[in-house]
Write a protein that holds these residues in place. Structure first.
Motif, PDB file in Angstrom:
ATOM      1  N   MET A   1       0.846  -1.165   0.000  1.00  0.00           N
ATOM      2  CA  MET A   1       0.000   0.000   0.000  1.00  0.00           C
ATOM      3  C   MET A   1       0.899   1.238   0.000  1.00  0.00           C
ATOM      4  O   MET A   1       1.932   1.259   0.655  1.00  0.00           O
ATOM      5  N   ILE A   2       0.460   2.235  -0.738  1.00  0.00           N
ATOM      6  CA  ILE A   2       1.168   3.517  -0.784  1.00  0.00           C
ATOM      7  C   ILE A   2       0.131   4.618  -0.615  1.00  0.00           C
ATOM      8  O   ILE A   2      -0.911   4.609  -1.259  1.00  0.00           O
ATOM      9  N   VAL A   3       0.423   5.574   0.262  1.00  0.00           N
ATOM     10  CA  VAL A   3      -0.454   6.718   0.485  1.00  0.00           C
ATOM     11  C   VAL A   3       0.080   7.895  -0.323  1.00  0.00           C
ATOM     12  O   VAL A   3       1.273   8.193  -0.300  1.00  0.00           O
ATOM     13  N   LEU A   4      -0.808   8.554  -1.036  1.00  0.00           N
ATOM     14  CA  LEU A   4      -0.484   9.753  -1.808  1.00  0.00           C
ATOM     15  C   LEU A   4      -1.074  10.936  -1.073  1.00  0.00           C
ATOM     16  O   LEU A   4      -2.256  10.959  -0.757  1.00  0.00           O
TER      17      LEU A   4
ATOM     18  N   ALA B   1      -0.354  18.275   8.551  1.00  0.00           N
ATOM     19  CA  ALA B   1      -1.034  16.998   8.347  1.00  0.00           C
ATOM     20  C   ALA B   1      -0.161  16.045   7.541  1.00  0.00           C
ATOM     21  O   ALA B   1      -0.170  14.835   7.781  1.00  0.00           O
ATOM     22  N   THR B   2       0.609  16.580   6.594  1.00  0.00           N
ATOM     23  CA  THR B   2       1.517  15.749   5.805  1.00  0.00           C
ATOM     24  C   THR B   2       2.550  15.095   6.712  1.00  0.00           C
ATOM     25  O   THR B   2       2.837  13.904   6.590  1.00  0.00           O
ATOM     26  N   ASN B   3       3.116  15.873   7.635  1.00  0.00           N
ATOM     27  CA  ASN B   3       4.111  15.317   8.559  1.00  0.00           C
ATOM     28  C   ASN B   3       3.515  14.229   9.434  1.00  0.00           C
ATOM     29  O   ASN B   3       4.142  13.190   9.659  1.00  0.00           O
ATOM     30  N   GLU B   4       2.299  14.444   9.904  1.00  0.00           N
ATOM     31  CA  GLU B   4       1.630  13.427  10.722  1.00  0.00           C
ATOM     32  C   GLU B   4       1.378  12.159   9.911  1.00  0.00           C
ATOM     33  O   GLU B   4       1.591  11.045  10.393  1.00  0.00           O
ATOM     34  N   MET B   5       0.918  12.335   8.680  1.00  0.00           N
ATOM     35  CA  MET B   5       0.639  11.184   7.824  1.00  0.00           C
ATOM     36  C   MET B   5       1.925  10.439   7.487  1.00  0.00           C
ATOM     37  O   MET B   5       1.957   9.203   7.504  1.00  0.00           O
ATOM     38  N   ARG B   6       3.002  11.172   7.185  1.00  0.00           N
ATOM     39  CA  ARG B   6       4.291  10.540   6.884  1.00  0.00           C
ATOM     40  C   ARG B   6       4.763   9.715   8.081  1.00  0.00           C
ATOM     41  O   ARG B   6       5.194   8.571   7.933  1.00  0.00           O
ATOM     42  N   ASP B   7       4.677  10.289   9.291  1.00  0.00           N
ATOM     43  CA  ASP B   7       5.082   9.564  10.499  1.00  0.00           C
ATOM     44  C   ASP B   7       4.254   8.298  10.690  1.00  0.00           C
ATOM     45  O   ASP B   7       4.780   7.228  11.002  1.00  0.00           O
ATOM     46  N   PHE B   8       2.947   8.407  10.499  1.00  0.00           N
ATOM     47  CA  PHE B   8       2.069   7.248  10.633  1.00  0.00           C
ATOM     48  C   PHE B   8       2.471   6.155   9.645  1.00  0.00           C
ATOM     49  O   PHE B   8       2.567   4.980   9.999  1.00  0.00           O
ATOM     50  N   CYS B   9       2.705   6.555   8.403  1.00  0.00           N
ATOM     51  CA  CYS B   9       3.067   5.582   7.374  1.00  0.00           C
ATOM     52  C   CYS B   9       4.392   4.898   7.693  1.00  0.00           C
ATOM     53  O   CYS B   9       4.520   3.680   7.553  1.00  0.00           O
ATOM     54  N   GLU B  10       5.372   5.681   8.128  1.00  0.00           N
ATOM     55  CA  GLU B  10       6.672   5.092   8.474  1.00  0.00           C
ATOM     56  C   GLU B  10       6.541   4.100   9.621  1.00  0.00           C
ATOM     57  O   GLU B  10       7.133   3.028   9.591  1.00  0.00           O
TER      58      GLU B  10
ATOM     59  N   ILE C   1       4.082   1.627   5.653  1.00  0.00           N
ATOM     60  CA  ILE C   1       3.239   1.979   4.510  1.00  0.00           C
ATOM     61  C   ILE C   1       4.016   2.982   3.666  1.00  0.00           C
ATOM     62  O   ILE C   1       4.588   3.936   4.199  1.00  0.00           O
ATOM     63  N   GLY C   2       4.039   2.769   2.371  1.00  0.00           N
ATOM     64  CA  GLY C   2       4.710   3.714   1.489  1.00  0.00           C
ATOM     65  C   GLY C   2       4.020   5.068   1.530  1.00  0.00           C
ATOM     66  O   GLY C   2       2.803   5.164   1.711  1.00  0.00           O
ATOM     67  N   PHE C   3       4.786   6.127   1.367  1.00  0.00           N
ATOM     68  CA  PHE C   3       4.232   7.474   1.429  1.00  0.00           C
ATOM     69  C   PHE C   3       4.819   8.313   0.308  1.00  0.00           C
ATOM     70  O   PHE C   3       6.038   8.413   0.172  1.00  0.00           O
ATOM     71  N   LEU C   4       3.960   8.898  -0.512  1.00  0.00           N
ATOM     72  CA  LEU C   4       4.392   9.788  -1.585  1.00  0.00           C
ATOM     73  C   LEU C   4       3.774  11.154  -1.350  1.00  0.00           C
ATOM     74  O   LEU C   4       2.554  11.291  -1.227  1.00  0.00           O
ATOM     75  N   ASP C   5       4.604  12.153  -1.254  1.00  0.00           N
ATOM     76  CA  ASP C   5       4.157  13.517  -1.003  1.00  0.00           C
ATOM     77  C   ASP C   5       4.196  14.309  -2.297  1.00  0.00           C
ATOM     78  O   ASP C   5       5.188  14.268  -3.024  1.00  0.00           O
ATOM     79  N   ILE C   6       3.113  14.995  -2.599  1.00  0.00           N
ATOM     80  CA  ILE C   6       3.094  15.836  -3.787  1.00  0.00           C
ATOM     81  C   ILE C   6       2.965  17.288  -3.361  1.00  0.00           C
ATOM     82  O   ILE C   6       2.407  17.593  -2.313  1.00  0.00           O
ATOM     83  N   GLU C   7       3.488  18.179  -4.162  1.00  0.00           N
ATOM     84  CA  GLU C   7       3.451  19.604  -3.865  1.00  0.00           C
ATOM     85  C   GLU C   7       2.841  20.337  -5.045  1.00  0.00           C
ATOM     86  O   GLU C   7       3.441  20.414  -6.107  1.00  0.00           O
TER      87      GLU C   7
END
Length: 70
Positions: free
Chosen positions: A1-4, A11-20, A24-30
């Motif tokens: 699973m990968i979260v985009l 919220a991005t930082n919280e989501m990245r921490d949760f995924c790590e 869970i894979g985490f892809l951040d878009i800007e």
């Protein structure tokens, strides 16, 4: 699973921490602060074609860490 994610920075930082923490894979878009032109309109928050191209370019550079070596 990968979260985009295109969430706000906190919220991005919280989501990245949760995924790590949950493997869970985490892809951040800007899309930038002025992402209005990348949406279909003020009533429709979905990404338009220009946004899709912007996101695809960013994801292409990040996906390599999830793909096996060929």
């Amino acid at each position: 699973m990968i979260v985009l994610s295109d969430l706000p920075p906190d919220a991005t930082n919280e989501m990245r921490d949760f995924c790590e923490k949950n493997d869970i894979g985490f892809l951040d878009i800007e899309l930038g602060a002025d992402f209005g032109p990348l949406r279909f309109g003020s009533e429709d928050p979905h990404w338009n074609l220009r946004a899709q191209a912007t996101i695809a370019a960013q994801l292409g550079s990040q996906l390599g860490k999830y793909l096996p070596d060929w």
